[in-house]
Design a protein around this motif. Structure first.
Motif, PDB file in Angstrom:
ATOM      1  N   ALA A 195       0.807  -1.213  -0.059  1.00 26.60           N
ATOM      2  CA  ALA A 195       0.089   0.126  -0.045  1.00 26.60           C
ATOM      3  C   ALA A 195       0.836   1.156  -0.041  1.00 26.60           C
ATOM      4  O   ALA A 195       0.571   2.372  -0.669  1.00 26.60           O
ATOM      5  CB  ALA A 195      -0.896   0.015   1.313  1.00 26.60           C
ATOM      6  N   ARG A 201      -5.753  -4.511  -6.458  1.00 29.68           N
ATOM      7  CA  ARG A 201      -6.695  -3.689  -5.818  1.00 29.68           C
ATOM      8  C   ARG A 201      -6.002  -2.675  -4.562  1.00 29.68           C
ATOM      9  O   ARG A 201      -6.412  -1.593  -4.381  1.00 29.68           O
ATOM     10  CB  ARG A 201      -7.805  -4.361  -5.223  1.00 29.68           C
ATOM     11  CG  ARG A 201      -8.794  -3.707  -4.419  1.00 29.68           C
ATOM     12  CD  ARG A 201      -9.815  -2.794  -5.481  1.00 29.68           C
ATOM     13  NE  ARG A 201     -10.600  -1.778  -4.582  1.00 29.68           N
ATOM     14  CZ  ARG A 201     -11.911  -2.114  -4.657  1.00 29.68           C
ATOM     15  NH1 ARG A 201     -12.395  -2.929  -5.585  1.00 29.68           N
ATOM     16  NH2 ARG A 201     -12.655  -1.332  -4.298  1.00 29.68           N
ATOM     17  N   ILE A 202      -5.145  -3.466  -3.614  1.00 30.22           N
ATOM     18  CA  ILE A 202      -4.450  -2.624  -2.728  1.00 30.22           C
ATOM     19  C   ILE A 202      -3.866  -1.461  -3.098  1.00 30.22           C
ATOM     20  O   ILE A 202      -3.656  -0.297  -2.766  1.00 30.22           O
ATOM     21  CB  ILE A 202      -3.696  -3.706  -1.962  1.00 30.22           C
ATOM     22  CG1 ILE A 202      -4.446  -4.651  -0.967  1.00 30.22           C
ATOM     23  CG2 ILE A 202      -2.802  -2.823  -0.934  1.00 30.22           C
ATOM     24  CD1 ILE A 202      -3.938  -5.856  -0.373  1.00 30.22           C
ATOM     25  N   ASP A 214      -6.089   1.184  -4.506  1.00 35.46           N
ATOM     26  CA  ASP A 214      -6.925   1.914  -3.459  1.00 35.46           C
ATOM     27  C   ASP A 214      -5.796   2.890  -2.724  1.00 35.46           C
ATOM     28  O   ASP A 214      -6.011   4.065  -2.472  1.00 35.46           O
ATOM     29  CB  ASP A 214      -7.575   1.180  -2.424  1.00 35.46           C
ATOM     30  CG  ASP A 214      -8.594   0.410  -2.900  1.00 35.46           C
ATOM     31  OD1 ASP A 214      -9.235   0.615  -4.009  1.00 35.46           O
ATOM     32  OD2 ASP A 214      -9.326  -0.628  -2.356  1.00 35.46           O
ATOM     33  N   GLY A 274      -5.273   5.863  -4.974  1.00 42.34           N
ATOM     34  CA  GLY A 274      -6.456   6.717  -5.093  1.00 42.34           C
ATOM     35  C   GLY A 274      -6.868   6.653  -6.652  1.00 42.34           C
ATOM     36  O   GLY A 274      -7.242   7.564  -7.345  1.00 42.34           O
ATOM     37  N   GLU A 283     -12.181   5.688 -11.324  1.00 35.68           N
ATOM     38  CA  GLU A 283     -13.066   4.636 -12.012  1.00 35.68           C
ATOM     39  C   GLU A 283     -12.527   4.474 -13.424  1.00 35.68           C
ATOM     40  O   GLU A 283     -12.376   3.208 -13.722  1.00 35.68           O
ATOM     41  CB  GLU A 283     -14.354   4.856 -11.636  1.00 35.68           C
ATOM     42  CG  GLU A 283     -14.919   4.825 -10.207  1.00 35.68           C
ATOM     43  CD  GLU A 283     -16.349   5.262 -10.188  1.00 35.68           C
ATOM     44  OE1 GLU A 283     -16.918   5.073 -11.312  1.00 35.68           O
ATOM     45  OE2 GLU A 283     -16.771   5.437  -9.243  1.00 35.68           O
ATOM     46  N   ARG A 337      -9.287   2.412 -13.454  1.00 34.26           N
ATOM     47  CA  ARG A 337      -9.443   1.201 -13.316  1.00 34.26           C
ATOM     48  C   ARG A 337      -9.958   0.206 -14.396  1.00 34.26           C
ATOM     49  O   ARG A 337      -9.638  -0.846 -14.734  1.00 34.26           O
ATOM     50  CB  ARG A 337     -10.218   1.010 -12.078  1.00 34.26           C
ATOM     51  CG  ARG A 337      -9.772   1.613 -10.562  1.00 34.26           C
ATOM     52  CD  ARG A 337     -10.588   1.539  -9.465  1.00 34.26           C
ATOM     53  NE  ARG A 337     -10.093   2.492  -8.511  1.00 34.26           N
ATOM     54  CZ  ARG A 337      -9.634   1.680  -7.115  1.00 34.26           C
ATOM     55  NH1 ARG A 337     -10.043   0.423  -7.160  1.00 34.26           N
ATOM     56  NH2 ARG A 337      -9.284   2.370  -6.302  1.00 34.26           N
ATOM     57  N   THR A 377     -12.546  -2.721  -9.918  1.00 34.38           N
ATOM     58  CA  THR A 377     -13.888  -2.124 -10.242  1.00 34.38           C
ATOM     59  C   THR A 377     -14.959  -2.420  -9.201  1.00 34.38           C
ATOM     60  O   THR A 377     -15.986  -1.723  -9.072  1.00 34.38           O
ATOM     61  CB  THR A 377     -14.246  -2.197 -11.681  1.00 34.38           C
ATOM     62  OG1 THR A 377     -14.287  -3.355 -11.930  1.00 34.38           O
ATOM     63  CG2 THR A 377     -13.281  -1.745 -12.678  1.00 34.38           C
TER      64      THR A 377
END
Length: 282
Positions: A97, A207-208, A211, A214, A217, A220, A280
């Protein structure tokens, strides 16, 4: 190239060899500086590092000039770098992350930078015959474009700085996130994953990263498309680099990186829908 001559301090220090990743050779530490051969992308890299210093971005080395041996001089960035064999901590999701957060911080710092007039980014090579097209999205910023574990410096378990900007170039944000996922998820056929990253949930790790960064959409939704297109191009570009530049590029090609790229393309074709869903999902 407009580069200042580095003024050596009065006290002398030995040259200590440093690991240079896959293609960078002859890197040494001298006191609190790093000395490296000047590469073909140096005009862009030096301008970029000057910009990052001017805006106060702490996550990159400072360009200090050129020494008497004709090498570029950079400030030494202290911390922990994952060499080979990879340490177990490259699998840690907290560190993962932090990679996403560092990439975002770099993008915010570089937002006001543009390629200087007369500077041509890249390695000075022409597009190879038959190379597939790039993704159809305009560049948004000058990216680092090489987020391998060798090029991230960690302090206290957090990604704190980027090093080795040799292939920095205009890219999209999706390109940058794909590149980070390529090495840190990692996006590849599991047979080619580093042992400490083998068997992990790759879509979850993507995904980590998304996220923590930031990621928007729309970006992604474009990730899998960009990953496939970049992978198809990379086979041609890696072969060209091996044939024309030799050195580490030729070594990687002889060790089978072309076959790994083909396996990655097939893996993305098989698992793309799963990866897209992980990125997503609400």
């Amino acid at each position: 190239m407009n580069a200042v001559t580095y003024a050596e301090p009065p006290e002398s220090h030995p040259e200590i060899p440093l690991a240079g990743g896959d293609v960078t050779e002859g890197v040494v530490r001298v006191g609190d500086t790093v000395r490296r051969t000047i590469g073909p992308n140096a005009p862009l890299v030096h301008a970029l590092l000057r910009h990052l210093e001017a805006v106060g971005f702490a996550g990159a080395p400072r360009f200090l000039g050129v020494d008497a041996a004709g090498r570029e001089v950079l400030s030494f960035v202290p911390g922990e770098v994952a060499g080979r064999p990879r340490p177990p901590w490259v699998a840690d999701e907290g560190r993962l992350a932090s990679v996403g957060r560092l990439v975002r911080a770099y993008h915010e710092a570089v937002a006001g930078f543009s390629v200087p007039d007369g500077v041509r980014p890249g390695l000075g090579l022409e597009e190879p015959p038959g190379v597939p097209p790039e993704p159809p999205y305009p560049a948004e910023l000058v990216g680092h474009a090489d987020y391998t574990p060798d090029n991230l410096v960690f302090r206290d378990g957090e990604a704190a700085a980027l090093i080795d900007f040799d292939i920095a170039r205009p890219v999209t944000r999706v390109d940058e996130l794909y590149n980070a996922m390529l090495y840190w998820a990692p996006l590849c056929d599991p047979v080619d994953a580093d042992p400490v990253l083998r068997g992990l949930d790759m879509p979850r790790r993507c995904r980590i990263l998304a996220d923590a960064y930031g990621m928007s959409e729309i970006d992604r939704s474009r990730l899998v498309e960009v990953a496939v297109m970049r992978t198809r191009r990379s086979w041609f570009l890696m072969r060209r680099n091996a044939e024309e530049l030799g050195g580490g590029w030729a070594r990687m090609w002889s060790e089978g990186v072309g076959d790994q790229i083909k396996r990655r393309e097939a893996w993305l074709e098989r698992r793309g829908a799963e990866l897209d869903a992980a990125l997503t999902a609400p």
